[in-house]
Design a protein around this motif. Structure first.
Motif, short mmCIF file in Angstrom:
data_model
loop_
_atom_site.label_atom_id
_atom_site.label_comp_id
_atom_site.label_asym_id
_atom_site.label_seq_id
_atom_site.Cartn_x
_atom_site.Cartn_y
_atom_site.Cartn_z
N VAL A 1 0.84 -1.20 0.00
CA VAL A 1 0.00 0.00 0.00
C VAL A 1 0.88 1.25 0.00
N GLU A 2 1.97 1.24 0.76
CA GLU A 2 2.86 2.41 0.73
C GLU A 2 3.41 2.63 -0.68
N LEU B 1 0.68 6.98 -6.48
CA LEU B 1 -0.53 7.82 -6.64
C LEU B 1 -0.21 9.29 -6.42
N ASN B 2 0.74 9.56 -5.53
CA ASN B 2 1.14 10.95 -5.24
C ASN B 2 1.97 11.54 -6.37
N SER C 1 -6.07 2.03 7.44
CA SER C 1 -5.41 3.12 8.17
C SER C 1 -4.34 3.77 7.28
N LEU C 2 -3.71 3.00 6.40
CA LEU C 2 -2.72 3.58 5.49
C LEU C 2 -3.39 4.40 4.38
N ALA C 3 -4.56 3.91 3.93
CA ALA C 3 -5.20 4.54 2.75
C ALA C 3 -6.16 5.67 3.12
N LYS C 4 -6.34 5.90 4.42
CA LYS C 4 -7.28 6.95 4.88
C LYS C 4 -6.94 8.30 4.24
#
Ligand SMILES: O=C(CO)COP(=O)(O)O
Length: 248
Positions: free
Chosen positions: A23-24, A30-31, A53-56
């Motif tokens: 996910v990181e 994505l950024n 919690s990472l994708a919030k």
């Protein structure tokens, strides 16, 4: 419908450290990149908390892999659509062929789960697809018609559903349907949706293709008419591959 939807079905794979790294990696990309596709990851239920919690507050959406048709109750081991929504999911996969096989889920079950998802405010990714035997006997379109007719809830809002065509024989086998096969089935599904919802409403429904999608075949498959994205299994477990499927 906006861009393509690229959904990763992790199936029963992963760990806390694996999920965090994957996910990181996706969030970093994505950024950085200008992305027209929408990405969603569907980890196993036990990893949803880690991933959420990472994708919030990011552009990465998260989904469950299944939900129960009931809101709550004595259903050991199951997860309700309400709970998935409550913890922050936006999607849930319903009717995956592995659940149809492993858990005997019928079109009626898939219909009820998809209805529960819609009631909870989730977008169900409703899976359909023929087996190898059904394809060989020329029954593909009949099977698809029955699955679409019976698996979609009666009063479902075309704004909030996604369909995924996953030929069972192409899942995890490395065999991919040819673009011509995919076009035949996706055009047929679009026709069924047009008949049911009317063309204007039906065109809001994204129809994903799934089954051995990888970076090498993604461009060709995603260019097929009425293919609005991909449901990716194995290749969604590698950040570079999953990313390369949606961003080219
Ligand atoms: O079942 C699938 C996604 O739901 C497809 O899996 P594979 O991409 O590993 O073939």
């Amino acid at each position: 419908m906006t861009g393509k939807l690229i959904a990763g079905n992790w199936k029963m794979n992963g760990s806390v450290s694996f999920a965090t790294e994957l996910v990181e990696g996706l969030l970093e990309r994505l950024n950085q990149d200008a992305v027209s596709a929408d990405f969603v990851v569907c980890p196993p239920a036990a990893l949803l908390g880690t991933v959420l919690s990472l994708a919030k507050d990011t552009d990465l959406a998260v989904g469950g892999q299944d939900c129960h048709a009931n809101v709550s109750g004595a259903h050991t081991g199951d997860t309700s659509a309400e709970l998935l929504k409550d913890i922050g999911c936006g999607y849930v996969i319903t009717g995956h062929s592995e659940r149809r096989t492993d858990h005997g889920e019928t079109n009626a079950d898939v219909n009820a789960k998809s209805a529960a998802a819609l009631t909870a405010g989730l977008t169900p990714i409703i899976c359909i697809g023929e087996t190898e035997a059904e394809r060989v006997t020329g029954d593909t379109l009949n099977v698809i018609k029955t699955q679409v007719t019976e698996s979609l809830p009666d009063d479902c809002d075309p704004d909030n559903i996604v369909l995924a065509y996953e030929p069972v024989w192409a899942i995890g086998t490395g065999k991919t349907a040819t673009p011509a096969d995919v076009a035949d089935v996706h055009n047929f599904i679009r026709g069924l949706l047009n008949d049911r919802f009317g063309e204007d409403a039906a065109k809001k429904i994204r129809i994903l293709y799934g089954g051995s999608v990888k970076p090498e075949n993604a461009a060709e498959l995603l260019a097929v008419s009425n293919v609005d994205g991909a449901l990716v299994g194995g290749a969604s477990l590698k950040v570079e591959d999953f990313w390369a499927i949606g961003v080219r």
